[in-house]
Design a protein around this motif. Structure first.
Motif, PDB file in Angstrom:
ATOM      1  N   LEU A 120      57.637  30.556  11.808  1.00 48.37           N
ATOM      2  CA  LEU A 120      58.563  29.539  12.306  1.00 48.37           C
ATOM      3  C   LEU A 120      59.526  30.136  13.337  1.00 48.37           C
ATOM      4  CD1 LEU A 120      59.364  27.652   8.972  1.00 48.37           C
ATOM      5  CD2 LEU A 120      57.949  26.837  10.865  1.00 48.37           C
ATOM      6  N   SER A 121      59.947  31.368  13.121  1.00 50.67           N
ATOM      7  CA  SER A 121      60.842  32.032  14.081  1.00 50.67           C
ATOM      8  C   SER A 121      60.138  32.263  15.410  1.00 50.67           C
ATOM      9  CB  SER A 121      61.339  33.356  13.513  1.00 50.67           C
ATOM     10  OG  SER A 121      62.114  33.159  12.353  1.00 50.67           O
ATOM     11  N   ARG A 122      58.890  32.723  15.346  1.00 55.84           N
ATOM     12  CA  ARG A 122      58.135  32.969  16.583  1.00 55.84           C
ATOM     13  C   ARG A 122      57.880  31.686  17.362  1.00 55.84           C
ATOM     14  NH1 ARG A 122      53.677  36.710  13.775  1.00 55.84           N
ATOM     15  NH2 ARG A 122      52.474  36.462  15.704  1.00 55.84           N
ATOM     16  N   LEU A 123      57.851  30.561  16.645  1.00 54.20           N
ATOM     17  CA  LEU A 123      57.705  29.261  17.295  1.00 54.20           C
ATOM     18  C   LEU A 123      59.056  28.660  17.695  1.00 54.20           C
ATOM     19  CD1 LEU A 123      54.993  27.728  14.932  1.00 54.20           C
ATOM     20  CD2 LEU A 123      54.654  28.459  17.304  1.00 54.20           C
ATOM     21  N   GLU A 124      60.147  29.411  17.407  1.00 48.16           N
ATOM     22  CA  GLU A 124      61.522  28.979  17.676  1.00 48.16           C
ATOM     23  C   GLU A 124      61.878  27.711  16.898  1.00 48.16           C
ATOM     24  OE1 GLU A 124      62.379  28.877  21.861  1.00 48.16           O
ATOM     25  OE2 GLU A 124      61.698  30.935  22.178  1.00 48.16           O
ATOM     26  N   ARG A 125      61.272  27.584  15.726  1.00 50.78           N
ATOM     27  CA  ARG A 125      61.601  26.466  14.830  1.00 50.78           C
ATOM     28  C   ARG A 125      62.578  26.985  13.774  1.00 50.78           C
ATOM     29  NH1 ARG A 125      55.442  24.419  13.915  1.00 50.78           N
ATOM     30  NH2 ARG A 125      56.329  23.476  12.030  1.00 50.78           N
ATOM     31  N   TRP A 126      63.732  27.473  14.279  1.00 53.44           N
ATOM     32  CA  TRP A 126      64.684  28.156  13.415  1.00 53.44           C
ATOM     33  C   TRP A 126      65.326  27.213  12.390  1.00 53.44           C
ATOM     34  CZ3 TRP A 126      65.607  29.476  18.894  1.00 53.44           C
ATOM     35  CH2 TRP A 126      64.975  30.669  19.251  1.00 53.44           C
ATOM     36  N   HIS A 127      65.625  26.016  12.800  1.00 52.59           N
ATOM     37  CA  HIS A 127      66.268  25.080  11.868  1.00 52.59           C
ATOM     38  C   HIS A 127      65.332  24.743  10.705  1.00 52.59           C
ATOM     39  CE1 HIS A 127      69.835  24.641  14.251  1.00 52.59           C
ATOM     40  NE2 HIS A 127      69.146  24.258  15.325  1.00 52.59           N
ATOM     41  N   GLN A 128      64.044  24.620  10.998  1.00 53.36           N
ATOM     42  CA  GLN A 128      63.082  24.354   9.933  1.00 53.36           C
ATOM     43  C   GLN A 128      63.020  25.529   8.963  1.00 53.36           C
ATOM     44  OE1 GLN A 128      59.107  23.396  11.232  1.00 53.36           O
ATOM     45  NE2 GLN A 128      58.333  23.112   9.138  1.00 53.36           N
ATOM     46  N   ALA A 129      63.066  26.744   9.505  1.00 49.70           N
ATOM     47  CA  ALA A 129      63.041  27.941   8.650  1.00 49.70           C
ATOM     48  C   ALA A 129      64.292  27.986   7.767  1.00 49.70           C
ATOM     49  CB  ALA A 129      62.949  29.193   9.509  1.00 49.70           C
ATOM     50  N   GLU A 130      65.443  27.678   8.358  1.00 46.90           N
ATOM     51  CA  GLU A 130      66.689  27.648   7.579  1.00 46.90           C
ATOM     52  C   GLU A 130      66.613  26.626   6.457  1.00 46.90           C
ATOM     53  OE1 GLU A 130      70.356  28.901  10.488  1.00 46.90           O
ATOM     54  OE2 GLU A 130      69.499  26.913  10.758  1.00 46.90           O
ATOM     55  N   ALA A 131      66.116  25.441   6.784  1.00 46.07           N
ATOM     56  CA  ALA A 131      66.027  24.375   5.784  1.00 46.07           C
ATOM     57  C   ALA A 131      65.069  24.779   4.663  1.00 46.07           C
ATOM     58  CB  ALA A 131      65.558  23.080   6.448  1.00 46.07           C
ATOM     59  N   LEU A 132      63.972  25.443   5.015  1.00 48.57           N
ATOM     60  CA  LEU A 132      63.010  25.880   4.005  1.00 48.57           C
ATOM     61  C   LEU A 132      63.636  26.887   3.053  1.00 48.57           C
ATOM     62  CD1 LEU A 132      60.032  25.814   3.025  1.00 48.57           C
ATOM     63  CD2 LEU A 132      59.636  27.781   4.531  1.00 48.57           C
ATOM     64  N   LEU A 133      64.351  27.872   3.607  1.00 45.79           N
ATOM     65  CA  LEU A 133      65.004  28.872   2.755  1.00 45.79           C
ATOM     66  C   LEU A 133      66.037  28.221   1.838  1.00 45.79           C
ATOM     67  CD1 LEU A 133      65.543  31.877   5.214  1.00 45.79           C
ATOM     68  CD2 LEU A 133      63.985  31.780   3.259  1.00 45.79           C
ATOM     69  N   ALA A 134      66.736  27.218   2.359  1.00 46.86           N
ATOM     70  CA  ALA A 134      67.785  26.560   1.563  1.00 46.86           C
ATOM     71  C   ALA A 134      67.198  25.777   0.391  1.00 46.86           C
ATOM     72  CB  ALA A 134      68.599  25.631   2.454  1.00 46.86           C
ATOM     73  N   GLU A 135      65.991  25.280   0.541  1.00 48.01           N
ATOM     74  CA  GLU A 135      65.402  24.450  -0.516  1.00 48.01           C
ATOM     75  C   GLU A 135      64.657  25.255  -1.578  1.00 48.01           C
ATOM     76  OE1 GLU A 135      61.052  22.800   0.683  1.00 48.01           O
ATOM     77  OE2 GLU A 135      62.630  22.206   2.074  1.00 48.01           O
ATOM     78  N   LEU A 136      64.396  26.528  -1.321  1.00 53.38           N
ATOM     79  CA  LEU A 136      63.639  27.328  -2.287  1.00 53.38           C
ATOM     80  C   LEU A 136      64.518  27.682  -3.486  1.00 53.38           C
ATOM     81  CD1 LEU A 136      61.728  29.764   0.098  1.00 53.38           C
ATOM     82  CD2 LEU A 136      60.910  27.642  -0.932  1.00 53.38           C
TER      83      LEU A 136
END
Length: 309
Positions: A120-136
């Motif tokens: 997700l970071s390499r795709l610059e989808r940082w907000h999605q990565a943040e949201a995923l970490l927050a929900e785990l």
């Protein structure tokens, strides 16, 4: 087929990697539509760097069905291959896998989350990565690992200051029971932040935990070859020659050869102890008789201390 695959797993457990590979290849040759055999064969191909064939075989395994982790392995392999379109497909697969832990092999959940955040970071989808970490769930990702993943995310989008602070938080969460995988990820982060002294301490702790039983880059098998290379690189950057020489000596004593370790040791000895460098080269040339470059380096070292050869 299943007996061959079971024997392959038993061989992997005792580090008989070549024998395990032969068993997996034989199983695949006997039954080319067995999902378990397809996955194990694709994993073998991936470990050998044959990513295109591995992707094709994982796709076939997913289509046939019957193995829950087949799609997860496909996502990991697409991430490694990184051809056009691969990362987008890998992101979709890995996000699904992380949200359904039953599809991830036992013990690989943290690795899976790390792969997902990386893609997700390499795709610059940082907000999605943040949201995923927050929900785990907190019980699935230990605090040190969570801070490390968040720091890696910030570093990927160029916020080194925030990544530095999160790395501090991760260091504060280290415990005696912190796993080698968690330490490994944090050490790599510190290395990339230029914090080599702290990274070196963690690399050394991994070696102490896992020992020197190396075979490839499989974390479950002990300190990996990559761990050793990163440790040696950190120690070299810091001028800690005594650490480099001790690790290299230990590797040779235990027969755990790591690509690059010989060069690390030889370069230090050539600068500081030519007699020891010659002795090391003699040991090397006793096995590698035809290496002309190393013979030339031995002659150069000998001449430097007044020996005519």
């Amino acid at each position: 087929v299943q007996a061959l695959l079971a024997r392959a797993q038993a061989r992997i457990a005792v580090h008989e990697i070549e024998g395990a590979g032969r068993d997996i290849e034989n199983a695949h040759s006997l039954e080319r539509e067995d999902t378990n055999g397809l996955c194990e064969y694709a994993i073998l191909l991936r470990s050998r760097g044959n990513l295109n064939s591995a992707v094709d075989i994982f796709r076939r395994a997913v289509k046939i069905g019957g193995r829950d982790d087949a799609e997860f392995h496909l996502g990991v392999t697409l991430r490694a291959r990184d051809l056009p379109g691969d990362l987008h497909e890998a992101a979709d697969i890995l996000v699904r896998s992380v949200r359904n832990p039953a599809t991830i092999p036992s013990g690989d959940y943290l690795f899976a989350v790390g792969c997902t955040v990386d893609v997700l970071s390499r795709l610059e989808r940082w907000h999605q990565a943040e949201a995923l970490l927050a929900e785990l769930p907190a019980d699935r990702i230990p605090a040190a690992a969570r801070y490390t993943l968040r720091a890696r995310l910030e570093l990927s989008r160029g916020d080194s200051a925030k990544a530095w602070r999160l790395a501090d938080d991760a260091l504060g969460e280290l415990r005696l029971e912190t796993s080698a995988d968690e330490r490994r990820n944090l050490a790599a982060l510190l290395h990339d932040l230029g914090r080599y002294s702290e990274a070196l301490v963690i690399w050394e702790s991994i070696i102490q935990i896992r020992g020197f039983a190396l075979q490839g880059d499989t974390p479950q098998m002990g300190a990996t070859a990559s761990d050793m290379r990163r440790l040696l690189e950190c120690a070299t950057r810091l001028g800690r020659n005594e650490v480099v020489l001790e690790v290299c000596r230990k590797l040779r004593t235990d027969g755990a050869l790591v690509e690059g370790a010989f060069e690390f040791e030889l370069e230090i000895l050539e600068r500081n102890d030519l007699n020891a460098a010659i002795h090391l080269l003699d040991q090397y040339l006793a096995v590698h008789h035809d290496d002309r470059i190393m013979r030339l380096r031995r002659s150069t070292a000998a001449r430097a201390i007044g020996h005519n050869e």
